[in-house]
Structures are given as structure tokens and as C-alpha cells.
Design an enzyme around this catalytic site. Structure first.
Site, PDB file in Angstrom:
ATOM      1  N   GLU A 249      32.159  67.568  17.864  1.00  0.00           N
ATOM      2  CA  GLU A 249      31.517  68.641  17.099  1.00  0.00           C
ATOM      3  C   GLU A 249      30.002  68.711  17.330  1.00  0.00           C
ATOM      4  O   GLU A 249      29.199  68.583  16.405  1.00  0.00           O
ATOM      5  CB  GLU A 249      31.833  68.498  15.610  1.00  0.00           C
ATOM      6  CG  GLU A 249      33.303  68.675  15.310  1.00  0.00           C
ATOM      7  CD  GLU A 249      33.637  68.632  13.832  1.00  0.00           C
ATOM      8  OE1 GLU A 249      34.697  69.137  13.448  1.00  0.00           O
ATOM      9  OE2 GLU A 249      32.831  68.068  13.048  1.00  0.00           O
TER      10      GLU A 249
ATOM     11  N   GLU B 248      41.548  70.107  15.860  1.00  0.00           N
ATOM     12  CA  GLU B 248      41.608  69.557  14.500  1.00  0.00           C
ATOM     13  C   GLU B 248      41.924  70.668  13.514  1.00  0.00           C
ATOM     14  O   GLU B 248      41.383  71.767  13.603  1.00  0.00           O
ATOM     15  CB  GLU B 248      40.266  68.940  14.076  1.00  0.00           C
ATOM     16  CG  GLU B 248      39.834  67.695  14.800  1.00  0.00           C
ATOM     17  CD  GLU B 248      38.509  67.164  14.248  1.00  0.00           C
ATOM     18  OE1 GLU B 248      38.187  67.464  13.084  1.00  0.00           O
ATOM     19  OE2 GLU B 248      37.788  66.481  14.989  1.00  0.00           O
TER      20      GLU B 248
END
Length: 667
Positions: free
Chosen positions: A154, A312
């Protein structure tokens, strides 16, 4: 034409999630592999947060535990998305190199008791990250479990921007490259003659830290561009190391598309071998299924229409929203299949086993704290064992789309800087309003970059393009002149890439195309509304529009622009350009979009209950209809073919039970 699979070494849809074995004693690891097999898991992401364990001291490596884990996974038939652990620098790096610490806009040095607690421009961080990446790549390049590399985690999340001295120095270097080492060019681009900000030496330039009043907007825009590029440089460095060791293994990182404002993902798209995205349901939103669909469509669009990976999402509640609402029975599968419908070829969760300690111990997982006796576990198994294997034939097919929406990260940055005409200007809000209208009309959307060709779409919607480059304006002009239908929302076309107002009347770069000028912006007071003809109501914004070729489709009945055009239509070349000069919500947009659809030759499907989502996919041998029922009632839809999840043949209709999904291979 069948598309190349995103993970060539996998011959089915990927299913699994983040696996963090370091949180558990070694005797649990064989149990995990056995449970993964029972749940139909075939891919797990490993090592994302393990830097301190793999390199407990500078240059000293301990791979024994990871060797054991990867061998266990391979022996159990589980493939691995192996991460470089560079999102979590060890404490020894911060201690040895205090200059790696993140500094916020106020000058405060941030602590290290979290993840991503480092300056993205730090040379010491870059050296250490390269060393651990090189070590991981060299050790596991030939491991038979390896099918995908996962760089970092991320990017642009917790440490999107840093204002430390090192970042300032790197920013100056980036500016010198951008402006050809020409300080005069920078002064012109930044408009530094305003407020006497002119620079006489590169060393005088600072990052846009907190100041007594609004900081130069062009300086802020360039700092945001620099910061996105700084993270991208870190990704490229690690990616290139991995490619050198394993040129045949794809490399990715997990994006946060639509929900990460600070990275220009259009610039990132071509740097990854396969696009992967993290998406977490905004649980308190009543319309969160629409936001999920929007993010999935944006992910597919950034991927260029190719298959992508849902890296995710959550089995149930997350732990970081204000109120972490649990998913109801069936929602886990419905959310997963909604991503699959819009192009995903992996359904992965964070995380495999719920943590007992740390900041995310109340985040849901595939194996909850309650273990295999829980509803979530039963739904995880049902999805992985009973449902996804029946849908493998969707691999390589393409999503069929009806329209495009422009999405531009740099315009998002620019429109929400200080001192705009209204605090209510909100990029995401406008995009979501128009997206919702198209979603409720069962139209599937591609997102497009502002400077890309648009000819493949009969309709292009521009909800917010405040920053409009000449190249973007020319693409839109050619699109309409060639027969396209364009709809533009207010406060678009106003400035160029340096936040400089285009010469002449508003809307600047788009006024000829739209056939109008805007004499004055007329932002509304809080809670103030304006009435349009046909009883429509707008809020937030109005404009004094003067027609220079366009026709008024709807006029203002009251408010500061009473009697003036509110919605316009302009015939331009072989196409038409529409303009909406006030904020209409998704419901109020319905009659406007109805006329726009007619211009574009689009006929939305009729007779489908509100809350039932339809997506079409097409392959070389079959076409598919995916119906997702978000309502509490069964829905009956027209369809003929084989329903893949239940194996039932459909002769004229398919019944989609409340809260469920059906996939029909059409005849």
C-alpha cells in the site's frame, strides 16, 4: 481472444489471502496448510511485514523460518505471492539513521511504532530496502511455490508525504529535472510574481509546509507529483531487482484505487506486470455496493481492461472505520463475486488467521478467533470449494462496457486545494453521483484518463475536470467531433497543469466545445438549493451561463441564476456536448441522463428491479450475464443458458435469490 492470465503459473481463479505465520508458533503452521486445503485456498501472500525477522541486524539474515513456511505451503499445494517487506523498516534502521523518520507538514517528527514510518526519499532507506530485496530475491527465485512477487504494501498510505530536509533536497532535484534546470521556467509555471514569491536560487525552494496562509497552489501540485514519483521510484528499484532474478515471475504491488488520493495511479499502471487492488467496504454506507463496483471498474480500467487481482478485502468487519459493521450472511460471497464480475481473477482477503495482538486484532479474517466453528469459516469454505471452481471459465473473458467516466488524480488534487470558490467542491462526490446514476441504470463503466483516446465509448461523462490540459481538451474535442456524446459537469476546464486559469472566459479549455461561456461562478450557501425546470433541484453551485451556440435544455427557475441556462446541449461536428452547471444528485440526474443516453444511442435494460446489478462478460466461446441481487427479495430476470453456480439450465428466465449471485453462460 483469451487474455493472458495475470498469474501464468496458476491455472484457476486465485483464492486466499495474507498469511502471517510469524504471528503464530511453528506448530500451528501445518494446521494452517491443512485448513487452507480444506477451504480451497491456492494462493497466499507471505512476508509483507517481516523485515525485522528476516534481517534482525544490518546485513544479518535469518531465513530459516520462512524456508520452512514456504516448503510447507508448497508441499500442501499452496502457491505463494512473496513480498518484499519494505513497508516496515526495522527499529535498528530508525536508530542508525534518524533521518529516515517521517516529518509532517508542521515539522513534527513522527514516531516509528507503526508501519510505513519512513521518509520515501531517504537514501538510507533506499539502500536498506535494496539490500533486503536482493537477499529475498536471491534466496527464493527458484522456490517452486513462488508464482508472484508482491513489492512493499500500500504505497502512499500512511507516509504519502514527507517534509523533512531530505525530502526538500529531493524535491529540488525533481524540480530541476522537470523544468530543465531552468529556474525562470519554474517561476513562470508557479506564477511566483504573485505575492512576491520569485526564486533566485534552487536552494531557496522549500516543500509546501504549514504557512501563515494558503501556500502557492502550483507549488503544492508539483509537490504532490514529486511525492507520487518518489514512491514510484522506490517500487521500480525493488521491481527491477526482482526481475533480474526471476524475469518470468510477474511483479505487482497492492494499489488502493479510488481510495488513495495521493498517488497518480495512471502513471503507475504500466509499471506493474499485473494490477492488484485492496478494497474495504465502507460498511456504514447504505449504497456501499455501488462504491465497491466503482472501485472495481476503476481497477480494471487502470489495468487497461486486462484481468486484475483483488489483493485484499475483508471477510466481515474491519478494525479502523469509526463503526466497524459486520457483514451479514452471504455478504462475503456477494462482495467477492462483485469484484470477479468486474474483472478480478483473484479473491484474496486480509488476513488468513485473525491476529491475537497488535493494532488489527479486531479485523476479520478467513479463520476467525472462534476458529472453524464460525459462520465466517463456513462461508469461506463454501466460496473457495463450492463456488469459485465453478466460475473458472470466466478467466480470460472481458467485461463489456457501455460508457466511460474521466478520472484524473491531478485534477482531484487541484480542485480541493485551498481558496476555491466553494468548500463544497468535492471530486469524489461528483464522480460517485454520476457513477451511481449509470449503475442504477445497469450501465457498466470504464474509467478513462483525461489525455487518452475515447473513441471506443458512445458516451463519456466528465464529472470533475477542473485541471484540464490542452491535450485533454483536444481529446474531448476530437471525440465529440467524431460523433461521440459528452456530458461535462460544472467547474471543469478551468486551469492548466500549473493551476493557471486558461485565457478568456470560463470554462476555458472547454468553452468552444460546450458552446457557452460562464460569466460568473455562483456558489450557494450551506443548505441553499436552486430549482430547475421540470421541478428538479440542485444545490452547492450555480453559474451565470451565456449561450454561444449551445441550446438551453433546462433553465434555472430561481436562485442567483434565475432564468438562465442550467443544463445545455451543443451540437459539435458529428456529436453532442452536454453541460450541467449545478450539482444534481444521482436521482435528479435521471431525466437528464435519459436524454443524454438517447443522443449516445444507449438503451439501458428495462424491467430490472432496483438494487439488482448486472454485468456482462464476453469470451471467444461464450458470453456471460452476472446478476448480483443486493435486495431482500428474489429477482427474476430474462436469461437463457446454463447457470454456473447451481448448474441449473435457464430457459427464458433466471431466479436470483435475495442477497445472492447468479452467473449465466448465455445461449
Amino acid at each position: 481472444m483469451v487474455q493472458r492470465p495475470p498469474i501464468p503459473r496458476l491455472d484457476r481463479l486465485a483464492y486466499g489471502g495474507d498469511y502471517n505465520p510469524e504471528q503464530w508458533p511453528a506448530e500451528v503452521w501445518p494446521q494452517d496448510v491443512a485448513l487452507m486445503r480444506a477451504a480451497g485456498v491456492n494462493l497466499v501472500s507471505v512476508g509483507i511485514f517481516s523485515w525485522a525477522l528476516l534481517e534482525p541486524a544490518p546485513g544479518e539474515f535469518d531465513f530459516g523460518w520462512l524456508d520452512e513456511v514456504l516448503d510447507l505451503l508448497h508441499d500442501g499445494g499452496i502457491t505463494v505471492d512473496l513480498a518484499t517487506p519494505t513497508a516496515v523498516p526495522p527499529a535498528w534502521l530508525r536508530r542508525a539513521h534518524p533521518d529516515t523518520r517521517l516529518v509532517d507538514r508542521t515539522g513534527a517528527v513522527l514516531g516509528g511504532g507503526a508501519r510505513q514510518s519512513f521518509c520515501p526519499s531517504s537514501p538510507a532507506y533506499a539502500d536498506a530496502a535494496s539490500r533486503i530485496t536482493e537477499a529475498v530475491a536471491a534466496r527464493y527465485a527458484d522456490h517452486p511455490a513462488l508464482v508472484l512477487w508482491h513489492v512493499h504494501n500500500e504505497y502512499g498510505g500512511a507516509n504519502a508525504l514527507c517534509y523533512c530536509p531530505g525530502s526538500t533536497q529531493a524535491f529540488r532535484g525533481w524540480l530541476r529535472e522537470r523544468y530543465g534546470d531552468d529556474l525562470a521556467a519554474l517561476n513562470t509555471a508557479w506564477g511566483t510574481s504573485f505575492w512576491g514569491q520569485r526564486y533566485g536560487d534552487w536552494a531557496e525552494i522549500e516543500t509546501p509546509t504549514a504557512a501563515p496562509t494558503a501556500v502557492n497552489p502550483a507549488q503544492q501540485l508539483d509537490f504532490l507529483r514529486f511525492s507520487s514519483d518518489a514512491h514510484l521510484a522506490n517500487f521500480r528499484r525493488e521491481r527491477d531487482i526482482l526481475r533480474r532474478h526471476t524475469p518470468d515471475v510477474p511483479v505487482t504491488t497492492n494499489f488502493m484505487l479510488a481510495n488513495c488520493k495521493t498517488l497518480d495511479y495512471w502513471r503507475w499502471a504500466d509499471e506493474v506486470d499485473v494490477v492488484a487492488n485492496d478494497h474495504y467496504l465502507q460498511a456504514e454506507r447504505a449504497d456501499n455496493a455501488i462504491e465497491l463496483a466503482m472501485c472495481a471498474d476503476l481497477t480494471r480500467s487502470v489495468a487497461g481492461g486486462r484481468p486484475w487481482l483483488l489483493m485484499e478485502h475483508s471477510t466481515s468487519a474491519v478494525n479502523w472505520q469509526p463503526r466497524n459493521i459486520a457483514k451479514r450472511p452471504g455478504e462475503l460471497a456477494r462482495n467477492s463475486l462483485a469484484h470477479l464480475a468486474r474483472g478480478a481473477e483473484a479473491v484474496l482477503f486480509f488476513q488468513w488467521r485473525a491476529a491475537r495482538f497488535g493494532a488489527e486484532k479486531f479485523h476479520s479474517a478467513m479463520v476467525p478467533h472462534g476458529g472453524t466453528g464460525t459462520r465466517i469459516w463456513r462461508e469461506v469454505v463454501q466460496l473457495g470449494v463450492d463456488t469459485l471452481p465453478r466460475l473458472d471459465e470466466l478467466r480470460g473473458t472481458r467485461v463489456v462496457t457501455d460508457a466511460a467516466i474521466l478520472w484524473d488524480w491531478q485534477s482531484w488534487w487541484a480542485v480541493e486545494l485551498e481558496w476555491r470558490p466553494s468548500i463544497d467542491l468535492d471530486f469524489r462526490e461528483r464522480v460517485e453521483a454520476y457513477y451511481e446514476r449509470l449503475w442504477r441504470d445497469r450501465l457498466t463503466v470504464d474509467f478513462a484518463r483525461a489525455e487518452a483516446p475515447l473513441d471506443d465509448h458512445p458516451l463519456v461523462v466528465v464529472p470533475s475536470l477542473y485541471l484540464t490540459t490542452p491535450a485533454a481538451a483536444e481529446h474531448l474535442r476530437r471525440y465529440v467531433a467524431g460523433g461521440g456524446t459528452l456530458l461535462v459537469s460544472y467547474f471543469s476546464g478551468i486551469v492548466d497543469a500549473t493551476d493557471t486559469v486558461h485565457p478568456g472566459a470560463y470554462p476555458g479549455a472547454l468553452r468552444e466545445l460546450l458552446g457557452l461561456t460562464v460569466d460568473e461562478f455562483l456558489p450557494l450557501r450551506a443548505e441553499e438549493t436552486v430549482t430547475l425546470e421540470q421541478g428538479l433541484t440542485g444545490d452547492v453551485w450555480a453559474e451565470a451561463v451565456e449561450l454561444t451556440g449551445a441550446e438551453a435544455v433546462l433553465r434555472y427557475v430561481d436562485g442567483p441564476a434565475a432564468g438562465g441556462p442550467a443544463v445545455t446541449r451543443h451540437s459539435y461536428g458529428a456529436g453532442t456536448a452536454w453541460y450541467v452547471s449545478t450539482r444534481l444528485d444521482a436521482a435528479t440526474l435521471a431525466p437528464v441522463l435519459g436524454r443524454v443516453y438517447a443522443d449516445a444511442g444507449i438503451a439501458p435494460p428495462a424491467g430490472v428491479p432496483d438494487g439488482v446489478e448486472l454485468v456482462r462478460r464476453s469470451g471467444p466461446t461464450a458470453d456471460y450475464l452476472i446478476a448480483i441481487n443486493h435486495t431482500a427479495d428474489d429477482a427474476v430476470l430474462p436469461a437463457t443458458g446454463a447457470e454456473l453456480i447451481t448448474g441449473v439450465s435457464c430457459t427464458g428466465t433466471v431466479t436470483v435469490p435475495a442477497g445472492q449471485v447468479r452467473v449465466v453462460r448465455r445461449e
